[in-house]
Enzyme design. Structure first.
Site, PDB file in Angstrom:
ATOM      1  N   LYS A 136       0.817  -1.219   0.000  1.00 24.31           N
ATOM      2  CA  LYS A 136       0.000   0.000   0.000  1.00 24.31           C
ATOM      3  C   LYS A 136       0.851   1.269   0.000  1.00 24.31           C
ATOM      4  CE  LYS A 136      -3.240  -2.935   0.183  1.00 24.31           C
ATOM      5  NZ  LYS A 136      -3.938  -3.307  -1.053  1.00 24.31           N
ATOM      6  N   GLU A 220      -1.339   8.266   8.046  1.00 22.88           N
ATOM      7  CA  GLU A 220      -2.197   9.235   7.357  1.00 22.88           C
ATOM      8  C   GLU A 220      -2.995  10.029   8.374  1.00 22.88           C
ATOM      9  OE1 GLU A 220      -4.862   6.889   5.010  1.00 22.88           O
ATOM     10  OE2 GLU A 220      -3.475   6.735   3.330  1.00 22.88           O
ATOM     11  N   HIS A 255     -15.205  -3.919   8.335  1.00 22.22           N
ATOM     12  CA  HIS A 255     -14.608  -3.981   7.004  1.00 22.22           C
ATOM     13  C   HIS A 255     -15.256  -5.011   6.095  1.00 22.22           C
ATOM     14  CE1 HIS A 255     -11.948  -1.108   8.687  1.00 22.22           C
ATOM     15  NE2 HIS A 255     -11.570  -1.959   9.622  1.00 22.22           N
ATOM     16  N   ARG A 312      -8.871  -7.048  -9.064  1.00 24.77           N
ATOM     17  CA  ARG A 312      -9.710  -8.223  -9.343  1.00 24.77           C
ATOM     18  C   ARG A 312     -11.134  -7.763  -9.659  1.00 24.77           C
ATOM     19  NH1 ARG A 312      -9.659  -7.117  -3.845  1.00 24.77           N
ATOM     20  NH2 ARG A 312     -11.775  -6.774  -3.084  1.00 24.77           N
TER      21      ARG A 312
HETATM   22  C1  MV4 Z   1      -8.979   5.388   6.712  1.00 22.51           C
HETATM   23  C2  MV4 Z   1     -10.050   5.920   7.432  1.00 22.51           C
HETATM   24  C3  MV4 Z   1      -9.980   7.236   7.821  1.00 22.51           C
HETATM   25  N1  MV4 Z   1      -8.894   7.975   7.514  1.00 22.51           N
HETATM   26  N2  MV4 Z   1      -7.923   6.171   6.440  1.00 22.51           N
HETATM   27  C4  MV4 Z   1     -10.598   0.921   6.430  1.00 22.51           C
HETATM   28  C5  MV4 Z   1     -10.284  -0.066   5.389  1.00 22.51           C
HETATM   29  C6  MV4 Z   1      -8.967   0.293   4.863  1.00 22.51           C
HETATM   30  N3  MV4 Z   1      -8.896   0.010   3.473  1.00 22.51           N
HETATM   31  C7  MV4 Z   1      -8.847   1.748   5.147  1.00 22.51           C
HETATM   32  N4  MV4 Z   1      -9.864   2.068   6.075  1.00 22.51           N
HETATM   33  C8  MV4 Z   1     -10.000   3.317   6.551  1.00 22.51           C
HETATM   34  N5  MV4 Z   1      -8.969   4.141   6.276  1.00 22.51           N
HETATM   35  C9  MV4 Z   1      -7.899   7.414   6.841  1.00 22.51           C
HETATM   36  N6  MV4 Z   1      -6.821   8.169   6.559  1.00 22.51           N
HETATM   37  C10 MV4 Z   1     -11.136   5.104   7.699  1.00 22.51           C
HETATM   38  C11 MV4 Z   1     -11.105   3.791   7.281  1.00 22.51           C
HETATM   39  C12 MV4 Z   1     -12.260   3.021   7.619  1.00 22.51           C
HETATM   40  C13 MV4 Z   1     -13.156   2.602   6.648  1.00 22.51           C
HETATM   41  C14 MV4 Z   1     -12.949   2.841   5.307  1.00 22.51           C
HETATM   42  C15 MV4 Z   1     -13.843   2.409   4.364  1.00 22.51           C
HETATM   43  C16 MV4 Z   1     -14.967   1.722   4.770  1.00 22.51           C
HETATM   44  C17 MV4 Z   1     -15.196   1.450   6.084  1.00 22.51           C
HETATM   45  C18 MV4 Z   1     -14.293   1.884   7.042  1.00 22.51           C
HETATM   46  C19 MV4 Z   1     -14.548   1.604   8.374  1.00 22.51           C
HETATM   47  C20 MV4 Z   1     -13.656   2.031   9.314  1.00 22.51           C
HETATM   48  C21 MV4 Z   1     -12.516   2.717   8.949  1.00 22.51           C
END
Ligand code: MV4
Length: 479
Positions: A136, A220, A255, A312
């Site tokens: 990532k 981040e 998630h 995918r």
């Molecule tokens: C984040 C975020 C807030 N700020 N990054 C969760 C899955 C992973 N791919 C990244 N995720 C998140 N990254 C920053 N900088 C909040 C989440 C996150 C989230 C993102 C998408 C869908 C559901 C979520 C549930 C909790 C946290």
């Protein structure tokens, strides 16, 4: 034929577009997605080979394939993830290509290398792209260089606690520490101040090491209530990349997505254009081909930031198929055979609205798995309903795999019609013998916030807490 020539990346002349892309394809997956790929192959005149574990002997993907090969015992590590067994099945049956579906081997760069070495076409992008997007921190650096908007954060991996503290001051709290080898929410820590950072930074690294055998982490700015918006893209071997609009995927629990829709109720026409064009630019920058998804976080101000790229076909591709009229799996097969995308961006029109409910074999309010035998089954139908499922009456849902048993998709000319169709589809769907998440979906789509489209990635958590309070109060009142 030499192995290299049979790999899509090295194919010399494109196969004529009216020819079937392949004679025979092996599907290295199970359940609804294996069935979905078989259906696409049937339409294209491609012979199919199913592989299956001992738990899936009576599955529909086995029944509807032209040939089938048992590849091992029920645990996926011994069957669907067993690379030598999958390759052997392709060689024995003479399959030219392998479609990996989602999960299992779909984003395994080593598997793609093995396919290439064996002269088998992998229906997906090349191994280098999968490797890059799997890392990532590296994916972010590449996308940043391509001019894709980034969340304020560290430049790549953060190596020490001291560096983490300096980065966090620059970014501003709250910050999130993420595993570079992670994704989909694993190996993340949210940190509100400098006091708690050292411990959270170290646990994130330890957890990343244990989960991915790689303790690299990056940082981040943490967005409190973002939306998860992802753009479906398709690319071919001739540098053509198109987008098929976005999907709203904010309704998640731990998630795991529960409901997705396209288009997102949160985007204006202008924001949609910018986010979709950004996704195309991102895919072009890495020479992407196959179906792919660019994931963004969208904040309340309408700013969006790159999060991850998936290389995918995804579970939720069906809603995009409904609004675009395109068959994404058929496009994947054509592209892998060296054919051009069947449509240009200019020819593409996105029309109407589609919503998907993922029906899982789980207790709908406790989320505990509920495998077992389907004793009675009625799939809803009628205008605008699509169900992707490998369920049938008397089928046994094994305990070894993902609990999703059906994708219920409702299409309408607008969101209101799609929602009305989803409601009546849920009300006429019968699945007996196992518990499913269908009753929870019914509650969610009737909630005023959902109907308004007013939700973020935080919303479901609060909604479920409220449901639980309501349930406990009802128990108390009955006493
Ligand atoms: C984040 C975020 C807030 N700020 N990054 C969760 C899955 C992973 N791919 C990244 N995720 C998140 N990254 C920053 N900088 C909040 C989440 C996150 C989230 C993102 C998408 C869908 C559901 C979520 C549930 C909790 C946290």
């Amino acid at each position: 034929m030499s192995p290299l020539k049979r790999s899509s990346a090295h194919r010399k002349a494109p196969v004529k577009s009216d020819d079937p892309p392949f004679k025979k394809v092996l599907i290295a997956n199970r359940g609804e997605i294996a069935l979905r790929v078989i259906l696409a192959c049937k339409e294209l005149g491609i012979q199919t080979v199913a592989v299956y574990s001992e738990a899936d002997r009576h599955s529909l993907h086995v029944r509807f394939a032209d040939e089938e090969v048992c590849i091992g015992p029920p645990p996926s590590g011994k069957s669907y993830l067993n690379i030598p067994q999958v390759i052997a099945a392709a060689e024995i049956t003479g399959a030219e290509a392998i479609h990996p579906g989602y999960g299992f081997l779909s984003e395994n760069a080593h598997f793609v290398d093995v396919c290439q070495a064996c002269g088998i076409v992998f229906v997906g992008p090349n191994a280098d792209i999968i490797r890059m997007m799997g890392n990532k921190a590296q994916a972010k650096a590449t996308m940043k260089a391509a001019g894709v908007p980034m969340m304020p954060g560290s430049e790549g991996v953060v190596e020490t606690v001291e560096e983490a503290l300096i980065e966090a001051e620059k970014i501003g709290y709250p910050v999130i520490v993420k595993a570079s080898a992670g994704g989909g929410g694993r190996g993340m820590r949210i940190c509100n101040n400098a006091e708690e950072l050292p411990e959270l930074y170290n646990t994130a690294r330890t957890e990343a090491k244990a989960a991915f055998n790689d303790d690299a982490v990056y940082m981040e700015k943490y967005l409190l209530e973002p939306r998860h918006i992802e753009v479906q893209i398709l690319g071919d071997l001739y540098g053509n990349v198109i987008h098929l609009g976005e999907r709203e995927c904010s309704i998640q629990r731990r998630h795991q997505k529960l409901i997705e829709e396209s288009p997102s109720p949160a985007l204006s026409a202008d924001l949609r254009k910018r986010i979709c064009e950004t996704a195309v630019r991102a895919a072009k920058a890495v020479g992407y081909y196959n179906a792919g998804t660019i994931e963004f976080l969208l904040d309340a101000r309408g700013d969006f930031f790159f999060m991850e790229m998936n290389t995918r076909v995804q579970v939720e591709h069906a809603i995009t198929e409904m609004v675009s009229g395109l068959d994404i799996v058929k496009e994947q097969l054509r592209v892998a055979a060296g054919q051009k995308l069947s449509i240009t961006q200019e020819e593409m029109t996105l029309r109407g609205h589609a919503i998907e409910c993922r029906i899982n074999a789980e207790d709908p309010f406790k989320f505990t798995p509920c495998p077992g035998r389907i004793s009675a089954l009625n799939f809803p139908g009628g205008p605008g309903i699509r169900i992707d499922s490998a369920m049938y009456q008397d089928a046994v849902i094994p305990p070894h795999y993902d609990s999703m048993v059906a994708k219920l998709v409702a299409y309408g000319s607008d969101r209101t019609e799609a929602l009305a169709r989803m409601r009546r589809a849920l009300d006429t769907m019968v699945i007996e013998g196992i518990k499913t998440t269908a009753p929870l979906h019914r509650r969610i789509i009737d909630s005023p916030d959902f109907i308004k489209g007013a939700f973020s990635t935080k919303w479901l958590e609060v909604f479920l807490e409220d449901l639980e309070k309501e349930r406990l109060a009802a128990i108390k009142a009955a006493e």
